[in-house]
Design a protein around this motif. Structure first.
Motif, short mmCIF file in Angstrom:
data_model
loop_
_atom_site.label_atom_id
_atom_site.label_comp_id
_atom_site.label_asym_id
_atom_site.label_seq_id
_atom_site.Cartn_x
_atom_site.Cartn_y
_atom_site.Cartn_z
N ASP A 149 -11.95 6.53 -0.19
CA ASP A 149 -11.85 6.03 -1.87
C ASP A 149 -12.56 4.55 -1.37
O ASP A 149 -12.80 3.85 -0.07
CB ASP A 149 -10.55 5.01 -2.02
CG ASP A 149 -9.39 6.94 -2.37
OD1 ASP A 149 -10.75 7.63 -2.43
OD2 ASP A 149 -8.64 6.73 -2.72
N ARG A 164 -5.10 -1.45 -3.36
CA ARG A 164 -5.99 -1.77 -2.96
C ARG A 164 -7.32 -3.12 -3.08
O ARG A 164 -6.51 -4.13 -3.40
CB ARG A 164 -6.78 -0.42 -4.41
CG ARG A 164 -7.19 -1.37 -5.58
CD ARG A 164 -7.30 -0.18 -7.47
NE ARG A 164 -8.00 0.48 -7.12
CZ ARG A 164 -8.96 0.54 -7.36
NH1 ARG A 164 -10.02 -0.19 -6.87
NH2 ARG A 164 -9.63 2.07 -7.16
N ASP A 168 -12.38 1.87 -2.49
CA ASP A 168 -11.04 0.46 -2.57
C ASP A 168 -10.52 -0.12 -1.60
O ASP A 168 -9.86 -0.66 -1.58
CB ASP A 168 -9.94 1.10 -3.97
CG ASP A 168 -9.39 2.31 -3.46
OD1 ASP A 168 -9.41 2.55 -2.19
OD2 ASP A 168 -8.35 3.08 -4.04
N GLN A 198 -8.47 1.25 0.07
CA GLN A 198 -7.23 2.15 0.67
C GLN A 198 -7.23 3.20 1.87
O GLN A 198 -5.83 3.55 2.65
CB GLN A 198 -6.66 2.16 -0.81
CG GLN A 198 -5.93 1.87 -1.23
CD GLN A 198 -5.50 2.56 -3.15
OE1 GLN A 198 -5.82 3.58 -3.22
NE2 GLN A 198 -3.75 1.97 -2.93
MG MG Z 1 -7.04 3.34 -4.72
#
Ligand code: MG
Ligand code: UDP
Length: 316
Positions: free
Chosen positions: A93, A199, A95, A97
């Protein structure tokens, strides 16, 4: 050995640069492998695509694929995998994460001979309480009724061998549910856990309603159990009506005709009506899936890309 880092991005301008810096720092320390980034811009409405182009101008390893509109994360991952050429592919991802720091550990697992190194979130601290609650219920339900095993906390963050990537893209269903697909294709998988993080910036793209629809999609994609519920429900209702019928006949023989039972008739009628509508609804859900699937539309449409010989999805 070439490793493709596939990153689905939708409105991630707040974190994309941070993601790139962090990931580049990790991979620059890894010896013996070449890396490529495949950023998939899933029809972002912010500067995500602009940032991708800037990164590509600075770093030759950066590939981008920009969709003509938002097709969803599943389509973005599929496009990334379809356009990957590496010996290994890892999906992260944007972000942060999914900690890029785990990439060396994943490569070690691949060296041990695994075809996949998948991750499990040990905690869900980054998620709100209600979401965690429903997610857990969902996984225990889907694992009970579906043909594939989907561990709770298993995400899309995983590294896969070429063999496995090819198998995954051969499953070209339009309504994709990757968690099920990963497990359906099989292969030797090593599981590693990581601690969940918030995030880094920006906001989640998932609403509670979106998650609910995703859950229904997951259940109907990998299980026909709801259709069978109709059979069970029908059998139980007919069996109990039959017993009730015998009871009424015997009662009438012994006690003579009773006062007509309006309440019981209306209750039974409503109950049966409800059951019929429920079963129709379940069938409708599957018919809708067949309808969408037979149209065989492309899973994604590329607008702009710097990938040589990009693979589009026309004609599948
Ligand atoms: Mg996320
Ligand atoms: N994403 C995407 N298309 C979408 C929604 C999300 O490509 O329509 C990407 C998003 O940019 C991110 C990843 O999918 O890289 C996970 O999304 P998000 O962080 O919003 O989900 P969460 O972590 O809350 O499950």
């Amino acid at each position: 050995m070439l490793v493709d880092i596939i990153v689905p991005c939708y409105n991630e301008s707040a974190v994309l640069n941070m993601f790139y810096t962090e990931t580049a720092r990790v991979i620059d320390d890894i010896k013996g492998y070449d890396f490529n980034f495949i950023f998939v811009d899933d029809g972002s409405k912010d500067d995500t695509f602009k940032i991708m182009k800037e990164l590509a101008a600075e770093d030759k390893r950066v590939r981008y694929i920009s969709f003509s509109r938002n097709f969803g994360k599943e389509s973005a991952m599929y496009a990334g995998l379809k356009n990957s050429t590496g010996d290994y592919a890892v999906i992260l991802d944007a972000d942060l994460q999914h900690p890029p720091a785990l990439i060396p550990k994943m490569l070690e697992a691949m060296e041990e001979g695994y075809d996949c190194c998948a991750t499990n979130r040990a905690t869900r601290d980054g998620d709100p309480f209600l979401r965690t609650f429903f997610t857990r219920r969902f996984y225990s339900f889907i694992n009970r009724i579906s043909e594939v095993d989907m561990p709770d906390g298993a995400g899309d963050f995983r590294m896969m061998s070429r063999k496995m990537v090819d198998a995954i893209i051969s499953l070209s269903e339009v309504q994709r549910f990757s968690k099920g697909i990963f497990s359906w294709v099989g292969f030797n998988t090593k599981w590693i856990s990581f601690n969940d993080v918030q995030r880094a910036a920006g906001v989640t793209k998932w609403s509670l309603w979106g998650l609910l629809k995703y859950a229904v999609a997951g259940i109907t994609a990998f299980s026909t159990f709801p259709l069978k519920v109709a059979i069970y429900l029908g059998s139980v209702i007919s069996a109990s009506s039959f017993i009730y019928l015998i009871y009424i006949i015997i009662k009438t023989i012994i006690h003579g005709r009773d006062f007509p039972g309006y309440a019981s008739i209306i209750t039974i009628l409503l109950f049966l009506g409800g059951c019929i509508i429920l079963c129709c609804g379940i069938m409708g859900e599957y018919i809708a899936k067949i309808y969408i699937e037979v149209k065989n539309r492309p899973i994604y449409i590329i607008d702009k890309t710097n990938v040589d010989k990009p693979k589009n999805d026309y004609g599948r």
